[in-house]
Scaffold this active site. Sequence first.
Site, PDB file in Angstrom:
ATOM      1  N   ILE A  34       0.824  -1.211   0.000  1.00 40.47           N
ATOM      2  CA  ILE A  34       0.000   0.000   0.000  1.00 40.47           C
ATOM      3  C   ILE A  34       0.864   1.269   0.000  1.00 40.47           C
ATOM      4  O   ILE A  34       0.404   2.336  -0.408  1.00 40.47           O
ATOM      5  CB  ILE A  34      -0.958  -0.021   1.215  1.00 40.47           C
ATOM      6  CG1 ILE A  34      -2.189   0.818   0.954  1.00 40.47           C
ATOM      7  CG2 ILE A  34      -0.275   0.417   2.494  1.00 40.47           C
ATOM      8  CD1 ILE A  34      -3.329   0.575   1.952  1.00 40.47           C
ATOM      9  N   HIS A 104       5.909 -12.475   5.418  1.00 42.12           N
ATOM     10  CA  HIS A 104       5.795 -11.936   4.063  1.00 42.12           C
ATOM     11  C   HIS A 104       7.183 -11.585   3.559  1.00 42.12           C
ATOM     12  O   HIS A 104       8.041 -11.152   4.321  1.00 42.12           O
ATOM     13  CB  HIS A 104       4.891 -10.695   4.015  1.00 42.12           C
ATOM     14  CG  HIS A 104       5.225  -9.661   5.043  1.00 42.12           C
ATOM     15  ND1 HIS A 104       4.893  -9.808   6.376  1.00 42.12           N
ATOM     16  CD2 HIS A 104       5.862  -8.475   4.953  1.00 42.12           C
ATOM     17  CE1 HIS A 104       5.304  -8.754   7.054  1.00 42.12           C
ATOM     18  NE2 HIS A 104       5.910  -7.925   6.215  1.00 42.12           N
TER      19      HIS A 104
HETATM   20  P1  5GP Z   1       6.809  -5.200   7.485  1.00 43.65           P
HETATM   21  O1  5GP Z   1       7.231  -3.899   8.081  1.00 43.65           O
HETATM   22  O2  5GP Z   1       5.949  -6.003   8.430  1.00 43.65           O
HETATM   23  O3  5GP Z   1       7.961  -6.002   6.928  1.00 43.65           O
HETATM   24  O4  5GP Z   1       5.949  -4.848   6.204  1.00 43.65           O
HETATM   25  C1  5GP Z   1       4.585  -4.535   6.262  1.00 43.65           C
HETATM   26  C2  5GP Z   1       4.216  -3.897   4.947  1.00 43.65           C
HETATM   27  O5  5GP Z   1       2.818  -3.899   4.846  1.00 43.65           O
HETATM   28  C3  5GP Z   1       4.672  -2.445   4.817  1.00 43.65           C
HETATM   29  O6  5GP Z   1       5.534  -2.302   3.682  1.00 43.65           O
HETATM   30  C4  5GP Z   1       3.361  -1.663   4.639  1.00 43.65           C
HETATM   31  O7  5GP Z   1       3.460  -0.601   3.721  1.00 43.65           O
HETATM   32  C5  5GP Z   1       2.421  -2.749   4.156  1.00 43.65           C
HETATM   33  N1  5GP Z   1       1.019  -2.515   4.482  1.00 43.65           N
HETATM   34  C6  5GP Z   1       0.527  -2.034   5.661  1.00 43.65           C
HETATM   35  N2  5GP Z   1      -0.815  -1.993   5.622  1.00 43.65           N
HETATM   36  C7  5GP Z   1      -1.178  -2.444   4.391  1.00 43.65           C
HETATM   37  C8  5GP Z   1      -2.455  -2.651   3.767  1.00 43.65           C
HETATM   38  O8  5GP Z   1      -3.522  -2.420   4.341  1.00 43.65           O
HETATM   39  N3  5GP Z   1      -2.441  -3.132   2.502  1.00 43.65           N
HETATM   40  C9  5GP Z   1      -1.260  -3.428   1.851  1.00 43.65           C
HETATM   41  N4  5GP Z   1      -1.377  -3.872   0.593  1.00 43.65           N
HETATM   42  N5  5GP Z   1      -0.056  -3.250   2.413  1.00 43.65           N
HETATM   43  C10 5GP Z   1      -0.010  -2.771   3.679  1.00 43.65           C
END
Ligand code: 5GP
Length: 121
Positions: A34, A104
Amino acid sequence: MAYDRNNLFAKILRGEIPCNKVYEDEFALAFHDIEPQAPIHVLVLPKGDYVSWADFSATAPPALIAGYVRAVGAVAKQLGLEAPGYRLLANHGADGGQHVPHLHVHLFGGRRLGPMLSKAR
Ligand code: 5GP
């Protein structure tokens, strides 16, 4: 860490929250981040209740591990990133900067991505 079935990506996997889907098979779901940090920034999730690389690598069935790894490769290929190149990144825990507690892999591409890590110490 116990898996939280109400985490954001669990809801996306169940279809309760929409996503901009790129790829899906029996092992994985991929969709656009997003808040993209590159021209192409896609998240690839395994199907199953796994917080991070730690529990996935230790406890997931071999067929799922293989299917998930293949799915990541298939997504990169589908997006046309094999020839120009791409970057994979999986954050684990606090030091890794993981925000969503469902495993992820981030798939980045579409430009020269520069140094692997910020130079800040
Ligand atoms: P992390 O920090 O856990 O490795 O990555 C989480 C990712 O999820 C971030 O890059 C953030 O931008 C993405 N993200 C957060 N909320 C949403 C959402 O509602 N939809 C999508 N498609 N991505 C999201």
